[in-house]
Design a protein around this motif. Structure first.
Motif, PDB file in Angstrom:
ATOM      1  N   LEU A 165       3.839  30.986   6.401  1.00 44.83           N
ATOM      2  CA  LEU A 165       5.174  31.524   6.678  1.00 44.83           C
ATOM      3  C   LEU A 165       5.173  32.989   7.105  1.00 44.83           C
ATOM      4  CD1 LEU A 165       7.132  29.926   3.682  1.00 44.83           C
ATOM      5  CD2 LEU A 165       7.202  29.219   6.084  1.00 44.83           C
ATOM      6  N   LEU A 166       4.007  33.615   7.215  1.00 40.92           N
ATOM      7  CA  LEU A 166       3.945  35.040   7.509  1.00 40.92           C
ATOM      8  C   LEU A 166       4.647  35.398   8.815  1.00 40.92           C
ATOM      9  CD1 LEU A 166       0.480  36.546   6.516  1.00 40.92           C
ATOM     10  CD2 LEU A 166       2.731  37.531   6.092  1.00 40.92           C
ATOM     11  N   LEU A 167       4.364  34.668   9.879  1.00 41.32           N
ATOM     12  CA  LEU A 167       4.941  35.006  11.183  1.00 41.32           C
ATOM     13  C   LEU A 167       6.460  34.831  11.172  1.00 41.32           C
ATOM     14  CD1 LEU A 167       2.278  33.451  13.596  1.00 41.32           C
ATOM     15  CD2 LEU A 167       2.526  35.835  12.884  1.00 41.32           C
ATOM     16  N   VAL A 168       6.930  33.777  10.506  1.00 38.15           N
ATOM     17  CA  VAL A 168       8.382  33.601  10.370  1.00 38.15           C
ATOM     18  C   VAL A 168       8.965  34.729   9.519  1.00 38.15           C
ATOM     19  CG1 VAL A 168      10.199  32.089   9.493  1.00 38.15           C
ATOM     20  CG2 VAL A 168       8.214  31.106  10.649  1.00 38.15           C
ATOM     21  N   GLY A 169       8.251  35.117   8.478  1.00 45.33           N
ATOM     22  CA  GLY A 169       8.705  36.228   7.643  1.00 45.33           C
ATOM     23  C   GLY A 169       8.832  37.515   8.428  1.00 45.33           C
ATOM     24  N   GLY A 170       7.901  37.768   9.345  1.00 46.00           N
ATOM     25  CA  GLY A 170       7.999  38.948  10.192  1.00 46.00           C
ATOM     26  C   GLY A 170       9.220  38.896  11.089  1.00 46.00           C
ATOM     27  N   ALA A 171       9.507  37.707  11.636  1.00 42.32           N
ATOM     28  CA  ALA A 171      10.696  37.548  12.493  1.00 42.32           C
ATOM     29  C   ALA A 171      11.973  37.783  11.702  1.00 42.32           C
ATOM     30  CB  ALA A 171      10.702  36.154  13.120  1.00 42.32           C
TER      31      ALA A 171
ATOM     32  N   TYR B 203       8.161  39.315   2.301  1.00 40.23           N
ATOM     33  CA  TYR B 203       8.196  40.662   1.719  1.00 40.23           C
ATOM     34  C   TYR B 203       7.142  41.583   2.334  1.00 40.23           C
ATOM     35  CZ  TYR B 203       9.136  44.029  -2.047  1.00 40.23           C
ATOM     36  OH  TYR B 203       9.506  45.143  -2.770  1.00 40.23           O
ATOM     37  N   LEU B 204       5.932  41.064   2.521  1.00 38.57           N
ATOM     38  CA  LEU B 204       4.840  41.918   2.993  1.00 38.57           C
ATOM     39  C   LEU B 204       5.097  42.507   4.379  1.00 38.57           C
ATOM     40  CD1 LEU B 204       1.725  39.923   1.703  1.00 38.57           C
ATOM     41  CD2 LEU B 204       2.747  41.993   0.743  1.00 38.57           C
ATOM     42  N   PRO B 205       5.537  41.720   5.376  1.00 42.14           N
ATOM     43  CA  PRO B 205       5.832  42.337   6.679  1.00 42.14           C
ATOM     44  C   PRO B 205       6.953  43.368   6.602  1.00 42.14           C
ATOM     45  CG  PRO B 205       5.623  39.956   6.899  1.00 42.14           C
ATOM     46  CD  PRO B 205       5.670  40.253   5.438  1.00 42.14           C
ATOM     47  N   ALA B 206       7.984  43.082   5.781  1.00 46.05           N
ATOM     48  CA  ALA B 206       9.096  44.029   5.646  1.00 46.05           C
ATOM     49  C   ALA B 206       8.622  45.326   4.994  1.00 46.05           C
ATOM     50  CB  ALA B 206      10.220  43.394   4.830  1.00 46.05           C
ATOM     51  N   ALA B 207       7.839  45.209   3.911  1.00 47.25           N
ATOM     52  CA  ALA B 207       7.337  46.398   3.223  1.00 47.25           C
ATOM     53  C   ALA B 207       6.404  47.198   4.118  1.00 47.25           C
ATOM     54  CB  ALA B 207       6.611  45.991   1.938  1.00 47.25           C
TER      55      ALA B 207
END
Length: 413
Positions: free
Chosen positions: A69-75, A128-132
């Protein structure tokens, strides 16, 4: 002043302090990082009571959703803003940790409860990680960003060092419930901090008409198409494959191969952490090299002889391995303190979280490949041979980075 000189202030001019909102945010998030390390230890310890299979399942429940889900989380971070995503993530984790503390009080938690909580942790991490990772861009100006990220790197390293021992103490003294409640307290702290801290710099968001999957795909397209970002991701993958496994995987194997104690392995790991913190503190004070891309590549070149010293320390003893660990950590810190601001300042404002997601994903995948390949090599030919390969690979990556035009010519803003 040469192109490789550290950034220095003008004669008689004091360097401006980092903005207070950033320092408050940093203190809150580092406290949360310490709490996370405590939680990971507590989950692993509780899972170990049910056997190795359950322990592996809990770790997989964290890693798998985070990776998928990392790439979706970044979007999502680029669409709704890093601060909003972090607030939502902290609220979810505060609820989850309180529920785990309540469910696990007085009894041993069931394997499925542990797996469920681990899956929540991994899912929240993906957003959380991409946002942080992108949040500092909205709290400090570009001129101060490298110093701000260096302070963040040093504080994060200290939090990681203290997390596992603190987790062990809390679990021993108050059980799983005590450790989980401590982590819940850190989530409450950072949640209050995020509500109070307001971004000082406007960051353009991605258009709301863009679908999340399309946004995730566009983030990959930008990362691959941009020569600077593409080169930075390749260097990050190389560092994850050859440099990171030395700390987590090969140090214990080398200690066992040479007949050293667990304490010796801990000293080597401590030396590596010391090197990272020392360089991060210097960069936070003096700034990065002007040729910021070359600084990242030089970090790998510095780490390579340190890894070689660790590999060849069998006859010389633990002292050489500890010294090699310090040099390895210094090179790792130099790389991290340059690659972070390079990616953050080189990313379009609409793609900040997505670039952080790409960076994290590349590192995670390369680390999985590196750990498994090096573990297999160590079983077949010994940990010394695997560590020597890491030294060679790290050196080759650093020299390649120095030769890449997009990085060689890149100057710090």
């Amino acid at each position: 002043m040469t192109s490789l000189d550290l950034d220095t202030t003008r004669q008689g001019t004091a360097r401006p302090a980092l903005p207070r909102p950033y320092l408050v945010w940093l203190a809150g998030t580092r406290a949360s990082l310490l709490g996370d390390a405590v939680l990971y230890f507590a989950l692993g310890w509780a899972a170990s009571a049910h056997g190795g299979g359950t322990g592996a399942l809990v770790l997989t429940a964290i890693t798998l959703p985070r990776t998928l889900l990392l790439l979706v989380g970044g979007a999502v971070g680029d669409r709704f803003g890093a601060r909003r995503v972090m607030i939502a993530g902290d609220a979810v984790m505060l609820t989850a940790t309180l529920a785990l503390a309540l469910a696990g009080s007085g009894t041993d938690p069931s394997p499925w409860l542990l797996v469920t909580v681990a899956a929540v942790v991994g899912t929240v991490d993906a957003f959380y990680l991409p946002a942080a990772g992108s949040m500092p861009r909205s709290l400090v100006g570009e001129a101060q960003l490298p110093r701000a990220l260096a302070v963040q790197q040093a504080a994060g390293q200290v939090a990681s060092l203290l997390g596992a021992p603190l987790g062990a103490v809390l679990v021993a003294a108050a059980g799983l419930t005590g450790a989980v409640l401590a982590d819940a307290g850190t989530f409450a702290i950072v949640l209050v901090v995020l509500v109070l801290v307001r971004p000082a710099f406007e960051v353009e968001r991605s258009p709301r008409t863009e679908g999340l999957l399309a946004g995730a795909a566009d983030g990959v397209r930008v990362a691959v198409a941009d020569p600077v970002l593409r080169s930075a991701l390749l260097l990050t993958a190389a560092a994850a494959c050859f440099l990171l496994p030395v700390v987590s995987l090969l140090n214990p194997l080398l200690a066992r191969e040479h007949g050293w104690s667990a304490g010796a392995a801990g000293l080597i790991a401590g030396g590596q952490s010391l090197g990272v913190v020392a360089v991060a503190l210097v960069v936070s004070r003096r700034g990065t090299l002007r040729r910021i891309g070359r600084g990242a590549a030089l970090g790998l070149c510095v780490a390579a002889p340190g890894i070689a010293a660790v590999a060849l320390a069998g006859k010389a003893g633990v002292a050489l391995a500890v010294a090699g660990g310090i040099v390895t950590g210094a090179g790792s810190g130099l790389f991290a303190c340059h690659i972070g601001p390079l990616v953050l300042t080189g990313s379009p404002g609409t793609h900040l979280a997505r670039m952080q997601a790409s960076l994290t994903l590349v590192q995670s995948l390369a680390l999985v490949v590196g750990n498994n390949a090096l573990g297999t090599l160590a079983d077949a030919h010994g940990a010394t041979a695997a560590t020597a390969l890491c030294a060679t690979g790290t050196c080759a990556a650093g020299l390649t980075g120095l030769a890449l035009k997009p990085l060689r010519r890149l100057r710090r803003p």
